[in-house]
Write a protein that holds these residues in place. Sequence first.
Motif, PDB file in Angstrom:
ATOM      1  N   THR A 154       0.585  -1.187  -0.039  1.00  0.00           N
ATOM      2  CA  THR A 154       0.047  -0.091  -0.148  1.00  0.00           C
ATOM      3  C   THR A 154       1.350   0.891   0.111  1.00  0.00           C
ATOM      4  OG1 THR A 154      -0.258   0.595   2.747  1.00  0.00           O
ATOM      5  CG2 THR A 154      -1.612  -1.355   1.692  1.00  0.00           C
ATOM      6  N   ALA A 155       0.259   2.359  -0.066  1.00  0.00           N
ATOM      7  CA  ALA A 155       0.756   3.272  -0.028  1.00  0.00           C
ATOM      8  C   ALA A 155       2.181   3.635   1.545  1.00  0.00           C
ATOM      9  CB  ALA A 155       0.141   4.798   0.396  1.00  0.00           C
ATOM     10  N   THR A 156       2.419   3.083   2.248  1.00  0.00           N
ATOM     11  CA  THR A 156       2.537   3.210   3.643  1.00  0.00           C
ATOM     12  C   THR A 156       3.607   2.356   3.430  1.00  0.00           C
ATOM     13  OG1 THR A 156       0.026   3.875   5.004  1.00  0.00           O
ATOM     14  CG2 THR A 156       2.530   3.308   6.428  1.00  0.00           C
ATOM     15  N   ALA A 157       4.563   3.335   4.030  1.00  0.00           N
ATOM     16  CA  ALA A 157       6.098   2.382   3.611  1.00  0.00           C
ATOM     17  C   ALA A 157       5.842   0.832   4.121  1.00  0.00           C
ATOM     18  CB  ALA A 157       7.243   3.119   3.744  1.00  0.00           C
ATOM     19  N   GLY A 158       6.350  -0.300   3.684  1.00  0.00           N
ATOM     20  CA  GLY A 158       6.277  -1.004   4.463  1.00  0.00           C
ATOM     21  C   GLY A 158       5.344  -1.844   4.584  1.00  0.00           C
ATOM     22  N   ARG A 159       4.318  -1.634   4.075  1.00  0.00           N
ATOM     23  CA  ARG A 159       3.252  -2.230   4.896  1.00  0.00           C
ATOM     24  C   ARG A 159       2.062  -3.138   3.490  1.00  0.00           C
ATOM     25  NH1 ARG A 159      -1.792   1.982   6.393  1.00  0.00           N
ATOM     26  NH2 ARG A 159      -1.097   1.574   8.241  1.00  0.00           N
ATOM     27  N   PHE A 160       2.057  -4.363   3.644  1.00  0.00           N
ATOM     28  CA  PHE A 160       1.143  -4.621   2.871  1.00  0.00           C
ATOM     29  C   PHE A 160      -0.266  -4.699   3.389  1.00  0.00           C
ATOM     30  CE2 PHE A 160       0.822  -8.773   0.225  1.00  0.00           C
ATOM     31  CZ  PHE A 160       0.908  -8.638  -1.038  1.00  0.00           C
ATOM     32  N   GLY A 161      -1.380  -5.071   1.760  1.00  0.00           N
ATOM     33  CA  GLY A 161      -2.695  -5.267   2.242  1.00  0.00           C
ATOM     34  C   GLY A 161      -3.566  -6.282   1.430  1.00  0.00           C
ATOM     35  N   PHE A 162      -4.087  -6.847   1.859  1.00  0.00           N
ATOM     36  CA  PHE A 162      -4.933  -8.303   1.469  1.00  0.00           C
ATOM     37  C   PHE A 162      -6.230  -7.523   1.814  1.00  0.00           C
ATOM     38  CE2 PHE A 162      -7.327 -11.846   1.873  1.00  0.00           C
ATOM     39  CZ  PHE A 162      -7.292 -12.461   0.810  1.00  0.00           C
ATOM     40  N   ARG A 163      -6.922  -7.774   0.106  1.00  0.00           N
ATOM     41  CA  ARG A 163      -8.966  -7.807   0.397  1.00  0.00           C
ATOM     42  C   ARG A 163      -9.028  -8.799  -0.712  1.00  0.00           C
ATOM     43  NH1 ARG A 163     -11.721  -2.631  -1.022  1.00  0.00           N
ATOM     44  NH2 ARG A 163     -13.877  -3.497  -1.321  1.00  0.00           N
ATOM     45  N   GLY A 164     -10.121  -9.886   0.071  1.00  0.00           N
ATOM     46  CA  GLY A 164     -10.918 -10.919  -0.505  1.00  0.00           C
ATOM     47  C   GLY A 164     -10.808 -11.617   0.836  1.00  0.00           C
ATOM     48  N   ASP A 165     -10.752 -13.388   0.442  1.00  0.00           N
ATOM     49  CA  ASP A 165     -11.183 -14.002   1.836  1.00  0.00           C
ATOM     50  C   ASP A 165      -9.989 -14.994   2.165  1.00  0.00           C
ATOM     51  OD1 ASP A 165     -14.146 -13.440   0.885  1.00  0.00           O
ATOM     52  OD2 ASP A 165     -13.988 -15.029  -0.536  1.00  0.00           O
ATOM     53  N   ILE A 166      -9.972 -15.157   3.958  1.00  0.00           N
ATOM     54  CA  ILE A 166      -9.245 -15.949   4.601  1.00  0.00           C
ATOM     55  C   ILE A 166      -9.496 -17.070   4.636  1.00  0.00           C
ATOM     56  CG2 ILE A 166      -7.015 -16.614   5.895  1.00  0.00           C
ATOM     57  CD1 ILE A 166      -6.865 -13.850   6.038  1.00  0.00           C
ATOM     58  N   ALA A 167      -8.695 -18.986   4.207  1.00  0.00           N
ATOM     59  CA  ALA A 167      -9.740 -20.162   4.476  1.00  0.00           C
ATOM     60  C   ALA A 167      -9.207 -19.985   5.841  1.00  0.00           C
ATOM     61  CB  ALA A 167      -9.353 -21.334   3.125  1.00  0.00           C
TER      62      ALA A 167
END
Length: 198
Positions: free
Chosen positions: A27-40
């Motif tokens: 994402t735009a924030t340094a070092g941040r990783f984002g996820f949007r979806g489902d988690i089994a």
Amino acid sequence: MTTIDKTAFASLEAEGRLLNAVFKGPTATAGRFGFRGDIAIEFQQQKADEKRPPEKCVEQVIAACQEGEVGFSFLGGFLLSFGYIKLLAETLGEKLTPTGKYILYCDNIDLSKKYVINYAGATFYILPIDEATVYNELLEIFYLEKNDLKKLDTGGKTEAVVNGGLKFVGDKKFIQSTYDELLTLMGPVRNPYENRPV
């Protein structure tokens, strides 16, 4: 650039738990990783090479973590049953931390009440879902204007929700409870496939 293998998402990705992703990336924030979806959180038994959908999922997830950190800083999502929190906690393990913000909408809790519980070393805000999406529900409790986010891409919207989540502090309307107590109060688990055309 932050890559998934340097984040708390890495093991979930390796186990094939990150599904239906509409966003999965830095994402735009340094070092941040984002996820949007489902988690089994529970798989069906598979025979030979057949691929079956998971038995249970956290759906409509919006989550983020910082590169190099073991836990999620924010996670919001939908559970068909409050009781699935046990599976969620077992699946995520140390990815749930005392400092993370975790907001779960559950299909089978009282529509008029909101709860906060401490479970598996983390704090969960538990809310009913009001026939809307997790995204819309989160915008409402974070006081984010949908029109302000319309021009953003999916990554930007994910970032905005995560930033709102990190600032979120539950108010007095949240009833302090426990996992065991809410298990006794939850309603039956709805069959999500009933009344669907075959």
